[in-house]
Design a protein around this motif. Structure first.
Motif: not given
Length: 525
Positions: A193-196, A198-203, A352-354
């Motif tokens: 879930x956190x992987x998603x 993190x990638x969303x934040x970068x995107x 923060x979630x990342x």
């Protein structure tokens, strides 16, 4: 039947007859080393990929840009440093993948160092990682979470009570460790879930840069077009930067001083990429590690390196170039400046979630390292306990009914290393409340790179010493050589420019070596 929770992380032959300082591990292990662990192999390439992503994409890509930009003469040079850091980390990850595929035992570097150099080196690595490197990294992540929460609660005020921040950081850490102390399946779900996230934040950051470029092409005067520097100035033009409390004038700088600044910039990038070695800590729990581990590392490095490059390009599009070197929250500032107050809050929450994801990955991997260290008698054996001990689960009635298969299944629901997580929690809390994080970051970076370089050098030694070792994955020899050479230069640079941390590391290693010798001597008395 033996309870799976009580089964060793390495085979009994190895555990009951520890190797001497010079006796190689392979001399007494099974011919098929993948059977040396009796832990269930329930991790796939996807799980290993998620572990690497959750550990690598944390606060680094959002906090390191200031350190890198302040130590290079131009935005173009900054992007080159990010690329070099990614390629160097990839070389190290590929080298570790060879070791993990050839020796799929939980413990990662600890077991590789023990096999190549002996018990003392492995003990020092485990000691420094468990008591300093990993906990301090999690403390940094916890404080970033607290600062993010504080900035949401009082977005316009940068003055936050340090004591309150540390309490919030401690609360966040305790909650995350508790969630990771249930079972492996829950931890893997959290990691994915956190992987998603993190990638969303970068995107989102990259999308912000893309919107700014499109807005400029449509209307050069648009408020969404970011700062004007990206289309008005040369990306490789030398300009002054802010480093510490002073201004760096690159036009009058000598070669040795430039080397120091570039090394500091590269160090910042390597810290952001750090975490690429952690899939090896759970190698014995990965199905078909000879294929899955290298594949997971390759996919993760492609994603992380591409993400970091694109994110930093977006920073230079959205913000004035002179403001980046003095800003430790470039992502939040960029989003708020171009897209408004609420965009800044959104990015802050995602950061923060990342960081929560990074702590999750660290808790998972350090737990496995503590288990491996306990089975080597580096730490008390009870720390290797996985789940709730059977004695605490049995009914008080001495004439209890026999346990059925369903009872056994429910008893093994909690399979996380409880005591290892408790040790990690208390050590990390000490760093949260008492640690000087900036100095500690330099220290832990140097400490980890000492062992990174030692491990990859050990790979080269093994290729010559044990050519018969089965290597399902074997990258070109140029990768480990490049890693060792650059790594040594980084360590030497840090030792020269940061003598207090160098002395502290030397003292800890001497003390660790002495403790290891005393421990081994006591074992034979």
């Amino acid at each position: 039947m033996t309870d799976a929770n009580d089964e060793p992380i390495i085979n009994d032959d190895i555990r009951e007859h520890p190797a001497t300082e010079t006796e190689p591990l392979l001399a007494r292990r099974p011919s098929n080393l993948s059977q040396a662990s009796s832990l269930p192999r329930h991790l796939t390439t996807r799980h290993a990929f998620a572990i690497l992503i959750t550990l690598q994409i944390g606060s680094g890509v959002f906090a390191s840009p200031a350190q890198i930009d302040s130590n290079v003469p131009s935005p173009g040079a900054s992007l080159l440093v990010w690329a070099l850091g990614g390629l160097l980390s990839w070389a190290g990850a590929a080298s570790f993948a060879e070791l993990g595929a050839a020796m799929p035992i939980n413990g990662g570097m600890q077991e590789y160092l023990r096999h190549v150099y002996g018990d003392t080196m492995a003990f020092m690595m485990a000691w420094i990682y468990i008591m300093a490197a990993k906990p301090s990294a999690m403390a940094i992540q916890s404080i970033v979470i607290a600062e993010s929460i504080g900035s949401i609660a009082s977005f316009s005020s940068p003055d936050l009570d340090p004591t309150l921040l540390r309490l919030v950081a401690a609360g966040a850490l305790i909650l995350i460790v508790m969630l990771n102390s249930v079972n492996t399946k829950l931890t893997m779900r959290l990691s994915e879930s956190f992987t998603g996230i993190k990638i969303s934040t970068v995107c989102l950051v990259v999308l912000g840069g893309l919107i700014a470029v499109i807005a400029y092409l449509v209307n050069p005067k648009s408020s969404l077009s970011g700062a004007p520097d990206w289309h008005e100035r040369n990306w490789f033009e030398t300009r002054s930067t802010v480093s510490g409390s002073g201004t760096v004038d690159w036009t009058t700088m000598g070669t040795w001083e430039r080397y120091g600044h570039f090394a500091a910039a590269l160090y910042g990038g390597l810290w952001a990429y750090d975490g690429w070695d952690n899939a090896n800590l759970v190698a014995s729990e990965i199905r078909d590690p000879g294929k899955a581990l290298p594949r997971a590392i390759k996919y993760a490095m492609v994603v992380v390196l591409s993400s970091y490059e694109l994110v930093n390009v977006s920073y230079y599009i959205l913000l004035p170039w002179d403001a980046i070197s003095s800003n430790n929250a470039v992502a939040v500032t960029a989003a708020a400046r171009v897209f408004g107050h609420w965009a800044g809050i959104c990015i802050t929450m995602l950061i923060a979630l990342s960081c929560c994801g990074s702590i999750t990955g660290n808790v998972f991997t350090i737990g496995r390292l503590i288990i491996a260290a306990s089975h080597r008698n580096y730490l008390p054996s009870f720390l290797a306990t996985r789940g709730i001990p059977a004695s605490t689960q049995r009914h008080a009635d001495p004439v209890a009914a026999p346990r059925t298969s369903s009872d056994s299944k429910s008893a093994s629901v909690i399979d996380a290393p409880i005591y290892a997580n408790i040790l990690t929690l208390f050590v990390t809390l000490a760093y949260v409340f008492f640690g000087e994080l900036r100095a500690l970051l330099t220290f832990t970076g140097m400490a980890t790179w000492v062992f990174y370089v030692s491990t990859v050098l050990g790979l080269l030694i093994l290729r010559r010493r044990e050519p018969q070792l089965d290597r399902p994955y074997k990258p070109t020899v140029l990768l480990p050589i490049l890693f060792v050479v650059v790594g040594v230069l980084m360590i030497v640079r840090t030792a020269i420019f940061a003598p207090p941390q160098s002395i502290l590391l030397a003292v800890l290693m001497v003390v660790g070596a002495a403790i290891s010798k005393l421990r081994r001597r006591a074992a034979y008395v």
